[in-house]
Design a protein around this motif. Structure first.
Motif, short mmCIF file in Angstrom:
data_model
loop_
_atom_site.label_atom_id
_atom_site.label_comp_id
_atom_site.label_asym_id
_atom_site.label_seq_id
_atom_site.Cartn_x
_atom_site.Cartn_y
_atom_site.Cartn_z
N LEU A 1 -3.02 3.73 -7.69
CA LEU A 1 -3.01 2.29 -7.91
C LEU A 1 -2.03 1.60 -6.96
O LEU A 1 -2.33 0.53 -6.40
N TRP A 2 -0.86 2.20 -6.78
CA TRP A 2 0.13 1.64 -5.84
C TRP A 2 -0.43 1.65 -4.42
O TRP A 2 -0.27 0.69 -3.67
N TRP A 3 -1.09 2.75 -4.06
CA TRP A 3 -1.65 2.87 -2.72
C TRP A 3 -2.73 1.82 -2.49
O TRP A 3 -2.77 1.18 -1.43
N LYS B 1 2.96 2.42 9.03
CA LYS B 1 4.07 3.07 9.73
C LYS B 1 4.68 4.18 8.87
O LYS B 1 5.29 5.11 9.39
N LEU B 2 4.56 4.05 7.55
CA LEU B 2 5.14 5.06 6.66
C LEU B 2 4.09 6.09 6.25
O LEU B 2 4.34 7.28 6.25
N HIS B 3 2.90 5.64 5.93
CA HIS B 3 1.85 6.55 5.46
C HIS B 3 0.60 6.35 6.31
O HIS B 3 0.01 5.27 6.29
N HIS B 4 0.17 7.37 7.03
CA HIS B 4 -1.04 7.28 7.83
C HIS B 4 -2.27 7.63 7.01
O HIS B 4 -3.38 7.32 7.40
N ALA B 5 -2.09 8.30 5.90
CA ALA B 5 -3.20 8.66 5.03
C ALA B 5 -2.66 8.78 3.61
O ALA B 5 -1.45 8.86 3.39
N PHE B 6 -3.58 8.77 2.66
CA PHE B 6 -3.15 8.87 1.27
C PHE B 6 -2.38 10.18 1.07
O PHE B 6 -2.84 11.26 1.49
N PRO B 7 -1.22 10.14 0.41
CA PRO B 7 -0.38 11.34 0.25
C PRO B 7 -0.89 12.24 -0.87
O PRO B 7 -0.38 12.25 -2.00
N TRP B 8 -1.89 13.05 -0.55
CA TRP B 8 -2.49 13.91 -1.55
C TRP B 8 -1.53 14.93 -2.16
O TRP B 8 -1.60 15.18 -3.37
N PRO B 9 -0.63 15.55 -1.39
CA PRO B 9 0.32 16.48 -2.02
C PRO B 9 1.17 15.80 -3.09
O PRO B 9 1.40 16.36 -4.17
N ALA C 1 6.15 10.83 -2.13
CA ALA C 1 5.34 9.63 -2.00
C ALA C 1 6.13 8.43 -1.50
O ALA C 1 5.61 7.63 -0.71
N PHE C 2 7.39 8.29 -1.93
CA PHE C 2 8.09 7.03 -1.71
C PHE C 2 9.38 7.13 -0.89
O PHE C 2 9.87 6.11 -0.42
N ALA C 3 9.94 8.32 -0.74
CA ALA C 3 11.24 8.43 -0.05
C ALA C 3 11.05 8.56 1.45
O ALA C 3 10.11 9.21 1.91
N PRO C 4 11.95 7.96 2.24
CA PRO C 4 11.91 8.17 3.70
C PRO C 4 12.13 9.63 4.03
O PRO C 4 12.78 10.37 3.28
#
Length: 207
Positions: A66-68, A77-85, A131-134
């Motif tokens: 939902l956030w994505w 710049k942070l996520h090039h694709a949905f973070p499945w892991p 998902a959220f941390a640099p």
């Protein structure tokens, strides 16, 4: 001229497997939630805040998608694709908890509850950080963030359990000791997850 198609690379194959695992975990979770709604006596969560679980568990499993959809996909710049892991790690705690209750493991295996607080909080914390941390956090900052998230989540969970069903159950007499143990194990699991994640994913790569 025949066009040669390169075989999928190892990272692509790994991503596909993780994606399928995350989707399967969600399907199983929602199937268990549906059966708990239809046959509450067989769910293993009857008398354990089943109504609250039927609301919180799907929200917990869907918070990242939902956030994505609402915001994260624009942050290229942070996520090039949905973070499945990360999605898989954030789904597993709810699924494993439901399975444990369905199989009555929390009441029949003496160490199961303690193990779940340690392991599942590790999964939850690792998923949130992934998902959220640099990725450039130092080891110390990663540890502090993991502790902050994991401990806060553990406290919220214990408060929710107390309000939802513990205060009206026979468990109230031993709730203080059990809660302290659960908080300690959840915190340790979160800290270990942060340290492992920093080693595996957050460390700057050498040139």
């Amino acid at each position: 001229m025949t066009t040669m198609v390169a075989p999928p690379t190892a990272p692509d194959t790994r991503t596909s497997r993780v994606r399928y695992a995350a989707l399967i975990a969600k399907v199983l979770l929602f199937a268990l939630l549906l059966t708990a709604l239809i046959w509450p006596d067989l769910s293993g969560i009857k008398g354990k805040a089943s109504g609250a679980r039927l609301v919180v568990y799907p929200l917990g499993a869907m918070v990242l998608p939902l956030w994505w959809w609402a915001y994260g996909r624009t942050r290229s710049k942070l996520h090039h694709a949905f973070p499945w892991p990360a999605d898989l790690l954030l789904t597993l705690p709810w699924l494993i908890d439901l399975l444990g209750n369905r199989l009555n493991l929390f009441d029949t295996v003496t160490w199961w509850d303690d193990a779940m607080h340690f392991v599942l909080w590790g999964f939850l914390t690792a998923g949130a950080l992934l998902a959220f941390a640099p990725r450039n956090l130092s080891l110390a900052v990663t540890a502090f963030v993991a502790l902050g998230f994991g401990t806060t989540a553990a406290v919220i969970w214990e408060l929710g359990e107390y309000v939802a069903f513990v205060r009206h159950s026979p468990e109230l007499q031993s709730a203080y000791t059990d809660t302290l143990g659960d908080l300690a194990l959840g915190t340790l699991g979160a800290l270990l997850a942060g340290l492992l994640l920093h080693r595996l994913a957050f460390r700057p790569k050498a040139n």
